[in-house]
Motif scaffolding. Sequence first.
Motif, PDB file in Angstrom:
ATOM      1  N   LEU A  84       0.857  -1.178   0.000  1.00 47.92           N
ATOM      2  CA  LEU A  84       0.000   0.000   0.000  1.00 47.92           C
ATOM      3  C   LEU A  84       0.894   1.230   0.000  1.00 47.92           C
ATOM      4  CD1 LEU A  84      -2.726  -0.737   2.680  1.00 47.92           C
ATOM      5  CD2 LEU A  84      -3.123  -0.343   0.271  1.00 47.92           C
ATOM      6  N   VAL A  85       0.632   2.149  -0.880  1.00 48.31           N
ATOM      7  CA  VAL A  85       1.354   3.416  -0.879  1.00 48.31           C
ATOM      8  C   VAL A  85       0.346   4.482  -0.448  1.00 48.31           C
ATOM      9  CG1 VAL A  85       2.715   5.031  -2.235  1.00 48.31           C
ATOM     10  CG2 VAL A  85       2.818   2.579  -2.739  1.00 48.31           C
ATOM     11  N   VAL A  86       0.565   5.035   0.728  1.00 48.91           N
ATOM     12  CA  VAL A  86      -0.401   5.958   1.318  1.00 48.91           C
ATOM     13  C   VAL A  86       0.206   7.357   1.307  1.00 48.91           C
ATOM     14  CG1 VAL A  86      -1.803   6.447   3.346  1.00 48.91           C
ATOM     15  CG2 VAL A  86      -1.197   4.083   2.797  1.00 48.91           C
ATOM     16  N   THR A  87      -0.513   8.282   0.675  1.00 49.59           N
ATOM     17  CA  THR A  87       0.001   9.646   0.541  1.00 49.59           C
ATOM     18  C   THR A  87      -1.029  10.637   1.083  1.00 49.59           C
ATOM     19  OG1 THR A  87       0.940   8.880  -1.542  1.00 49.59           O
ATOM     20  CG2 THR A  87       1.121  11.234  -1.070  1.00 49.59           C
ATOM     21  N   GLY A  88      -0.558  11.564   1.933  1.00 56.99           N
ATOM     22  CA  GLY A  88      -1.425  12.631   2.417  1.00 56.99           C
ATOM     23  C   GLY A  88      -1.231  13.878   1.590  1.00 56.99           C
ATOM     24  N   HIS A  89      -1.987  14.949   1.923  1.00 61.28           N
ATOM     25  CA  HIS A  89      -1.871  16.195   1.162  1.00 61.28           C
ATOM     26  C   HIS A  89      -0.478  16.782   1.270  1.00 61.28           C
ATOM     27  CE1 HIS A  89      -5.621  16.818  -0.651  1.00 61.28           C
ATOM     28  NE2 HIS A  89      -6.330  16.817   0.484  1.00 61.28           N
ATOM     29  N   ASP A  90       0.075  16.807   2.467  1.00 66.53           N
ATOM     30  CA  ASP A  90       1.365  17.455   2.665  1.00 66.53           C
ATOM     31  C   ASP A  90       2.344  16.526   3.377  1.00 66.53           C
ATOM     32  OD1 ASP A  90      -0.060  17.334   4.890  1.00 66.53           O
ATOM     33  OD2 ASP A  90       0.088  19.453   5.467  1.00 66.53           O
ATOM     34  N   THR A  91       2.165  15.249   3.166  1.00 71.21           N
ATOM     35  CA  THR A  91       3.081  14.290   3.788  1.00 71.21           C
ATOM     36  C   THR A  91       3.647  13.368   2.719  1.00 71.21           C
ATOM     37  OG1 THR A  91       1.222  12.837   4.230  1.00 71.21           O
ATOM     38  CG2 THR A  91       1.947  14.249   6.048  1.00 71.21           C
ATOM     39  N   PRO A  92       4.888  12.896   2.924  1.00 72.84           N
ATOM     40  CA  PRO A  92       5.464  11.989   1.922  1.00 72.84           C
ATOM     41  C   PRO A  92       4.748  10.648   1.942  1.00 72.84           C
ATOM     42  CG  PRO A  92       6.884  12.148   3.839  1.00 72.84           C
ATOM     43  CD  PRO A  92       5.792  13.147   4.043  1.00 72.84           C
ATOM     44  N   ALA A  93       4.953   9.911   0.882  1.00 74.48           N
ATOM     45  CA  ALA A  93       4.294   8.610   0.770  1.00 74.48           C
ATOM     46  C   ALA A  93       4.815   7.643   1.827  1.00 74.48           C
ATOM     47  CB  ALA A  93       4.539   8.035  -0.614  1.00 74.48           C
ATOM     48  N   THR A  94       3.907   6.899   2.395  1.00 71.16           N
ATOM     49  CA  THR A  94       4.271   5.835   3.337  1.00 71.16           C
ATOM     50  C   THR A  94       3.937   4.504   2.686  1.00 71.16           C
ATOM     51  OG1 THR A  94       3.671   7.277   5.161  1.00 71.16           O
ATOM     52  CG2 THR A  94       3.860   4.921   5.644  1.00 71.16           C
ATOM     53  N   ILE A  95       4.885   3.594   2.760  1.00 74.18           N
ATOM     54  CA  ILE A  95       4.644   2.277   2.159  1.00 74.18           C
ATOM     55  C   ILE A  95       4.316   1.291   3.266  1.00 74.18           C
ATOM     56  CG2 ILE A  95       5.633   0.418   0.780  1.00 74.18           C
ATOM     57  CD1 ILE A  95       7.480   2.504  -0.458  1.00 74.18           C
ATOM     58  N   LEU A  96       3.208   0.636   3.134  1.00 72.37           N
ATOM     59  CA  LEU A  96       2.789  -0.368   4.108  1.00 72.37           C
ATOM     60  C   LEU A  96       2.705  -1.716   3.406  1.00 72.37           C
ATOM     61  CD1 LEU A  96      -0.086   1.693   5.744  1.00 72.37           C
ATOM     62  CD2 LEU A  96       2.153   1.275   6.732  1.00 72.37           C
ATOM     63  N   GLY A  97       3.245  -2.689   4.019  1.00 77.26           N
ATOM     64  CA  GLY A  97       3.172  -4.011   3.401  1.00 77.26           C
ATOM     65  C   GLY A  97       4.456  -4.762   3.616  1.00 77.26           C
ATOM     66  N   PRO A  98       4.646  -5.860   2.905  1.00 73.35           N
ATOM     67  CA  PRO A  98       3.798  -6.367   1.827  1.00 73.35           C
ATOM     68  C   PRO A  98       2.562  -7.101   2.356  1.00 73.35           C
ATOM     69  CG  PRO A  98       5.656  -7.826   2.171  1.00 73.35           C
ATOM     70  CD  PRO A  98       5.839  -6.694   3.107  1.00 73.35           C
TER      71      PRO A  98
END
Lengths: 137, 603
Positions: free
Chosen positions: B226-240
């Motif tokens: 999962l690549v989770v991106t907020g409006h003003d935050t860098p992408a966070t990778i969750l997984g696998p």
Amino acid sequence: MVRMLSSPRRRAFLVTFLVVAAGSVSALWLLANREPVPLPDARPSALEHVRGRAAATEALFVLASLRSAIDAEASPVANGAHARRTARQLDATFPRAVHWAAFDDDVSALRDLVQADDLAARTRAAELERGLLGALR
Amino acid sequence: MRALAARGQLALALVATLGPLLVTSAWAQADVAALRVMGADASPDGAAANATAATAADAPVGLAVSVDGRPPLAATRTPGLAPWLLLEPGRHRVALHDAVVTDEGAILELRARLALVDVDLEPGSLSTLVYGGDGEATTLVRDDLAHLPAAGQASVRIVHAAADAGALTIELRRQGPHAVTAGPAPAARGRDAASERDADATPMAWALAAHAAGERQEVPGDRYVLVVTGHDTPATILGPLELYGGVAYTLAITSPTPGTLATALAIDAAMPDPPPTAGTASLRFVHLSPDTPLVDVAVSGRPTFRDVEFGRRTPTVALEPGRHEVRVYPHRPPRRAQEALAGGAVTATPIEPLVRLVDLAAGSVTTLVLSGAYEPPVAEGGRGHLSIQVQPSDARIVLEGPRGYHDVLQGDQFLVGLEPGPYRAEVSRDGFVTATYETDVAADVTSLVTITLQEGEEGAPSAPLTIRQPTWRGVELQRYTEGAVPLPAIGHALVRVVHTAATVPAIDVDVARAADDAEASVLVAGLPYPNASRYVAVEAGDVDLVLRVGDSASVLHALRGVAILPGTTYTLFVTADPVTNLIWLVPLVEAVMLMHDVRSAPR
């Protein structure tokens, strides 16, 4: 460039700049390529749970069939084919069901009863039905 | 603290004693709603910090759920799922407590309250309350699963339960052979043909506000991040994440501590034996020919299933979509043919495989059922005869024998050319006690039966006046193909019946609640061999299943007090022994909704 390197202060600044730039690029690269955080992975066991539950559900049917047959005086002991097929069905579903329900039970015991003693087999089948239902609910 | 612990023990005792009783009664009522709680780890600076030193070190952290001020009824380790709670539809106040919970969901110690939320539940609905792990924030989502995903596909629903994270863009990215990055999705390279076909160049993405749930989507079963991106935050990778085909998931984005993201993954429903690969066709084989020995099955020349015996089904295998040749090899030739040849010069007969061409579509699951009789019909010379003499002379005789033989006669009879095997005669007349008699008919022998009825009150039974002739049908491969397996509504199961007994005429199947005196309802009507009925909803509970000859009162088989479990999709194969006519029901669970740990709130 030569003039820039002629001054020790400028040389120091350039080296510092290069080190910081390289560090930043490395940090960005590492950030972008970092390994994902592993999550607690319960999926294989969850799927095994689904399989065990399905086997227990099917085993309930086999037990109810056995109990109904004996109640209707269709004796598996008297009908060898009936006993053999019930035993085969038990073999097909029971090991996984019993393992899933964590029963301390030997499948062969019921299989032997089916072929030897109708009443005892019925009693044992009803007990196992109750046990499996408890595990399923 | 002691008081809280005592309350926890009391709750545990209540659950243990009342739970099973309440479940049975509650499932029997349709006007219920189900709620479960999905929990992330609680914030460590919250209630967990209040734990005693003795439990803090090795405490299994969990979440306890109580409704409307009652003691907790359900609990789970976190991250995880608490059992379903059956509640009356309407508004309820749900409290979530930090708790010490065992793997089995027993509450060892109740700690501080984490959240208190009012939920509105509609009749017959399934809802999930997701606890995001930080503060009091919860997210309520409605579960509306109607079917499993297509074979090889996983179905995913994303819930944004990280309250402090604001709106998020969540990408579900299939993990290729390359390192996963937060940049553009890597192109799929180095995959096999099937994977290449399925590879989704555009990752699945959801834009979700906090407390929102995305539309359920189907993706090929595979490994994802999962690549989770907020409006003003860098992408966070969750997984696998390993997402399996044939499984429906809910995936919650949670926030265990301020500023961090995590996921909680739950299986909503699954096939017990999911097809392994997306984009392929799935095949399984069921042996339901009682007199056929063990068989091996080859598909397109490749040995696929070995030593399959009567009543068993094989695992599901993935095949390339398209036309396949299926060959079924019995382990021995028919015994009757061997007996016929024993006196002749030939001492060995070749084993003829059963061959069938089947077209398998991508994403479908095909079940091949072996049915019919393996042993050939008895030759004319090998048949026997039966003489029946009855008193009074106009008594009615219902005679049943091998391979579905069924005849209704009156008065003395001399029957010739009967197939050897067991026969059962039921003799009746008004004013006499009905009598039954069983005898064996042997080849080239005339069996004699004399039955004299005793006078009595019992009248003639209302047996149907239908006459069936002996039937014989050779071994056959029946094919049943389906796409998505349907799932039942709350408190119900789905049942379909597949008629695979060649010697049995069209059947009706009645279902009645085992404990009630209520009339049975018809589950399936007039189902001929070889056919499958539709899936029919059955209220969960203990039921009686009765198989009748279609449009008659003649009972073929009765199954008393069998437990039909909620959230389960069943296929019941009907088969019959060709000699004794004994009917068998072979069950197969097609899908399981994970509603097993159900607790009912006291009303």
